[in-house]
Scaffold this motif. Structure first.
Motif, PDB file in Angstrom:
ATOM      1  N   LYS A  31       0.824  -1.212   0.000  1.00  0.00           N
ATOM      2  CA  LYS A  31       0.000   0.000   0.000  1.00  0.00           C
ATOM      3  C   LYS A  31       0.860   1.265   0.000  1.00  0.00           C
ATOM      4  O   LYS A  31       0.548   2.242  -0.684  1.00  0.00           O
ATOM      5  N   LEU A  32       1.955   1.250   0.742  1.00  0.00           N
ATOM      6  CA  LEU A  32       2.852   2.400   0.763  1.00  0.00           C
ATOM      7  C   LEU A  32       3.485   2.602  -0.613  1.00  0.00           C
ATOM      8  O   LEU A  32       3.615   3.740  -1.084  1.00  0.00           O
ATOM      9  N   ALA A  33       3.843   1.519  -1.283  1.00  0.00           N
ATOM     10  CA  ALA A  33       4.390   1.612  -2.641  1.00  0.00           C
ATOM     11  C   ALA A  33       3.372   2.244  -3.578  1.00  0.00           C
ATOM     12  O   ALA A  33       3.713   3.084  -4.411  1.00  0.00           O
ATOM     13  N   GLU A  34       2.120   1.859  -3.427  1.00  0.00           N
ATOM     14  CA  GLU A  34       1.059   2.418  -4.263  1.00  0.00           C
ATOM     15  C   GLU A  34       0.840   3.901  -3.966  1.00  0.00           C
ATOM     16  O   GLU A  34       0.614   4.698  -4.870  1.00  0.00           O
ATOM     17  N   VAL A  35       0.924   4.284  -2.695  1.00  0.00           N
ATOM     18  CA  VAL A  35       0.800   5.698  -2.319  1.00  0.00           C
ATOM     19  C   VAL A  35       1.911   6.504  -2.987  1.00  0.00           C
ATOM     20  O   VAL A  35       1.659   7.547  -3.600  1.00  0.00           O
ATOM     21  N   PHE A  36       3.149   6.018  -2.878  1.00  0.00           N
ATOM     22  CA  PHE A  36       4.268   6.706  -3.534  1.00  0.00           C
ATOM     23  C   PHE A  36       4.043   6.805  -5.038  1.00  0.00           C
ATOM     24  O   PHE A  36       4.331   7.836  -5.647  1.00  0.00           O
ATOM     25  N   LEU A  37       3.534   5.751  -5.638  1.00  0.00           N
ATOM     26  CA  LEU A  37       3.317   5.735  -7.085  1.00  0.00           C
ATOM     27  C   LEU A  37       2.263   6.753  -7.508  1.00  0.00           C
ATOM     28  O   LEU A  37       2.463   7.497  -8.472  1.00  0.00           O
ATOM     29  N   VAL A  38       1.165   6.810  -6.778  1.00  0.00           N
ATOM     30  CA  VAL A  38       0.103   7.775  -7.107  1.00  0.00           C
ATOM     31  C   VAL A  38       0.623   9.206  -6.961  1.00  0.00           C
ATOM     32  O   VAL A  38       0.409  10.049  -7.833  1.00  0.00           O
ATOM     33  N   LEU A  39       1.336   9.472  -5.872  1.00  0.00           N
ATOM     34  CA  LEU A  39       1.873  10.816  -5.662  1.00  0.00           C
ATOM     35  C   LEU A  39       2.928  11.160  -6.708  1.00  0.00           C
ATOM     36  O   LEU A  39       2.982  12.292  -7.198  1.00  0.00           O
ATOM     37  N   ALA A  40       3.769  10.193  -7.064  1.00  0.00           N
ATOM     38  CA  ALA A  40       4.807  10.432  -8.066  1.00  0.00           C
ATOM     39  C   ALA A  40       4.179  10.729  -9.424  1.00  0.00           C
ATOM     40  O   ALA A  40       4.675  11.590 -10.159  1.00  0.00           O
ATOM     41  N   ASP A  41       3.102  10.032  -9.753  1.00  0.00           N
ATOM     42  CA  ASP A  41       2.414  10.304 -11.013  1.00  0.00           C
ATOM     43  C   ASP A  41       1.878  11.730 -11.039  1.00  0.00           C
ATOM     44  O   ASP A  41       1.864  12.374 -12.089  1.00  0.00           O
ATOM     45  N   ASN A  42       1.458  12.248  -9.891  1.00  0.00           N
ATOM     46  CA  ASN A  42       1.003  13.637  -9.805  1.00  0.00           C
ATOM     47  C   ASN A  42       2.168  14.612  -9.958  1.00  0.00           C
ATOM     48  O   ASN A  42       2.019  15.679 -10.542  1.00  0.00           O
ATOM     49  N   GLU A  43       3.320  14.255  -9.387  1.00  0.00           N
ATOM     50  CA  GLU A  43       4.504  15.125  -9.427  1.00  0.00           C
ATOM     51  C   GLU A  43       5.188  15.102 -10.781  1.00  0.00           C
ATOM     52  O   GLU A  43       5.858  16.052 -11.163  1.00  0.00           O
ATOM     53  N   GLY A  44       5.095  13.985 -11.473  1.00  0.00           N
ATOM     54  CA  GLY A  44       5.795  13.842 -12.746  1.00  0.00           C
ATOM     55  C   GLY A  44       7.261  13.536 -12.509  1.00  0.00           C
ATOM     56  O   GLY A  44       7.645  13.006 -11.476  1.00  0.00           O
ATOM     57  N   LEU A  45       8.097  13.890 -13.460  1.00  0.00           N
ATOM     58  CA  LEU A  45       9.525  13.570 -13.375  1.00  0.00           C
ATOM     59  C   LEU A  45      10.337  14.669 -12.712  1.00  0.00           C
ATOM     60  O   LEU A  45      11.524  14.835 -13.007  1.00  0.00           O
ATOM     61  N   SER A  46       9.716  15.397 -11.801  1.00  0.00           N
ATOM     62  CA  SER A  46      10.451  16.373 -11.000  1.00  0.00           C
ATOM     63  C   SER A  46      11.382  15.611 -10.059  1.00  0.00           C
ATOM     64  O   SER A  46      11.321  14.386  -9.958  1.00  0.00           O
ATOM     65  N   GLU A  47      12.232  16.320  -9.352  1.00  0.00           N
ATOM     66  CA  GLU A  47      13.153  15.669  -8.415  1.00  0.00           C
ATOM     67  C   GLU A  47      12.375  14.882  -7.355  1.00  0.00           C
ATOM     68  O   GLU A  47      12.706  13.740  -7.042  1.00  0.00           O
TER      69      GLU A  47
END
Length: 134
Positions: free
Chosen positions: A80-96
């Motif tokens: 679930k934590l991996a999925e949370v990171f993935l959803v948030l990363a998709d929102n952030e895009g390829l930023s740092e």
């Protein structure tokens, strides 16, 4: 004995909390409110893990999994934590920050891939996608 049962309940509750967080994030994502999703994530992580998103992202990759394992976090919560990171990363895009979240998600999924007895095609697809992004 009673203390051990209480600790086990807290560990099991973490997976439920992260599941609720994930549901909330997906709902906020469809509504397009990225800032609210970050606030919800920080509040939930601070309550559940005593660390906010930035503090989790600051953990070195080499010790990330072992630091989480030291807290007796189970594989279900890792997923679930991996999925949370993935959803948030998709929102952030390829930023740092987005790249850091993709990397943490990759580390968690990779760990699960190595220890889970049941092969997950969904997890494998996510790992392949993350390999291309990071």
């Amino acid at each position: 004995m009673e203390q051990r049962d209480h600790l086990k309940k807290q560990i099991d509750d973490l997976a439920q909390v992260l599941g609720k967080l994930l549901t909330g994030l997906l709902q906020l994502k469809t509504e397009g409110t990225i800032q609210e999703s970050l606030e919800l994530t920080n509040q939930t992580l601070k309550t559940a893990l005593n660390q906010d998103l930035d503090e989790l992202l600051a953990i070195p990759d080499k010790t990330f999994i072992s630091d989480l394992k030291a807290r007796k976090i189970k594989n279900e919560a890792f997923d679930k934590l991996a999925e949370v990171f993935l959803v948030l990363a998709d929102n952030e895009g390829l930023s740092e920050k987005g790249k850091l979240m993709y990397k943490k998600s990759f580390l968690l999924l990779e760990k699960l891939e190595s220890v889970e007895p049941i092969y997950s095609m969904d997890r494998h697809r996510k790992l392949e996608r993350l390999k291309k992004l990071i």
